[in-house]
Design an enzyme around this catalytic site. Structure first.
Site, PDB file in Angstrom:
ATOM      1  N   LYS A  84      43.751-139.066-100.501  1.00 17.92           N
ATOM      2  CA  LYS A  84      42.798-138.632 -99.494  1.00 17.92           C
ATOM      3  C   LYS A  84      41.987-139.706 -98.844  1.00 17.92           C
ATOM      4  O   LYS A  84      41.431-140.673 -99.614  1.00 17.92           O
ATOM      5  CB  LYS A  84      41.846-137.690-100.163  1.00 17.92           C
ATOM      6  CG  LYS A  84      41.554-136.466 -99.297  1.00 17.92           C
ATOM      7  CD  LYS A  84      40.704-135.405-100.594  1.00 17.92           C
ATOM      8  CE  LYS A  84      40.221-134.255 -99.719  1.00 17.92           C
ATOM      9  NZ  LYS A  84      39.432-133.439-100.674  1.00 17.92           N
TER      10      LYS A  84
HETATM   11  O1  G3P Z   1      37.490-130.924-100.899  1.00 15.23           O
HETATM   12  C1  G3P Z   1      36.775-130.914 -99.726  1.00 15.23           C
HETATM   13  C2  G3P Z   1      36.128-129.740 -99.139  1.00 15.23           C
HETATM   14  O2  G3P Z   1      36.852-128.655 -99.572  1.00 15.23           O
HETATM   15  C3  G3P Z   1      34.595-129.809 -99.912  1.00 15.23           C
HETATM   16  O3  G3P Z   1      33.881-128.459 -99.806  1.00 15.23           O
HETATM   17  O4  G3P Z   1      32.116-127.017-100.471  1.00 15.23           O
HETATM   18  O5  G3P Z   1      31.715-129.657-100.638  1.00 15.23           O
HETATM   19  O6  G3P Z   1      31.580-128.680 -98.397  1.00 15.23           O
HETATM   20  P1  G3P Z   1      32.378-128.401 -99.960  1.00 15.23           P
END
Ligand code: G3P
Length: 220
Positions: A84
């Protein structure tokens, strides 16, 4: 539609894998920070061995050269590693280099169709478009996702789009309606996707009716 689990929690991963509906896992430094008592490498290896599908592990360097070094090391942890890489000029430079080495990448922190387009041009395997965080700042998350899906279709990009930062089951449904390749879902949201009160009521009813049938069969 492929469903990835967005977590570094092994118990969650094991449960979801046992349900037979998980195609991969995505992690990030925040998700790793919630897991205590493991080294990064041990936990990453365990996740990679548990999941029969791609597992995204994120780099933390700022410069392309350092990201590439980090990515090569991450890639050695298992056959199903996807590296990533945060979106940006250095990030895309790293993606281009890694793509020519055959290392799979997931460009993260993508918030606009123009960013998604550039990530695809750089040769990303996946781009992660963050719905919840766009909602949080009153942006049109689904327009961003739908436009990106359309652009990738127009040019047959092989890059797959991941709907990320998912907060509730309707995010997944809306992403599926526009043909998004993948949704990466937190465990709590995945559990909510199972639930419907009429299913619970229906199961109870079938059980009671079956008991009644057995009782009356005994009497006859
Ligand atoms: O993995 C990346 C993403 O899904 C993170 O989500 O909930 O931290 O905005 P969030």
């Amino acid at each position: 539609m492929k469903i990835f689990l967005d977590t570094a929690d092994l118990n969650e991963i094991r449960k979801a894998v046992s349900w037979g509906i998980i195609d991969g896992v995505t992690t990030n430094p925040t998700l790793f920070s919630k897991q205590k008592g493991f080294s990064f490498e041990d936990l990453a290896r365990e996740i990679l061995n548990t999941v029969d599908g791609p597992v995204s592990l994120e780099v933390v360097s700022d410069l392309a050269e350092d990201m590439v070094k980090e990515a090569r090391n991450l890639n050695k942890l298992g056959d199903n590693v996807v590296v990533k890489i945060p979106f940006g000029k250095e990030g895309l430079k790293a993606v281009r280099a890694l793509s020519s080495e055959g290392i799979k990448t997931n460009v993260t922190l993508v918030f606009s169709p123009s960013q998604a387009l550039l990530a695809a041009k750089a040769g990303a395997t996946y781009v992660s478009i963050f719905l919840g965080r766009l909602d949080d700042i009153s942006n049109e998350a689904f327009k961003v996702l739908a436009d990106s899906v359309e652009i990738f279709r127009n040019y047959d990009f092989r890059t797959e789009i991941i709907a990320a930062s998912i907060r509730h089951p309707m995010h997944v449904v809306q992403a599926a309606l526009i043909g998004t390749d993948i949704a990466t879902v937190p465990f709590a949201v995945l559990e909510k996707m199972f639930k419907h009160p009429l299913t619970d009521v229906g199961i109870e009813r079938f059980k009671k009716d079956w008991e009644q049938f057995l009782q009356s069969a005994k009497k006859d």
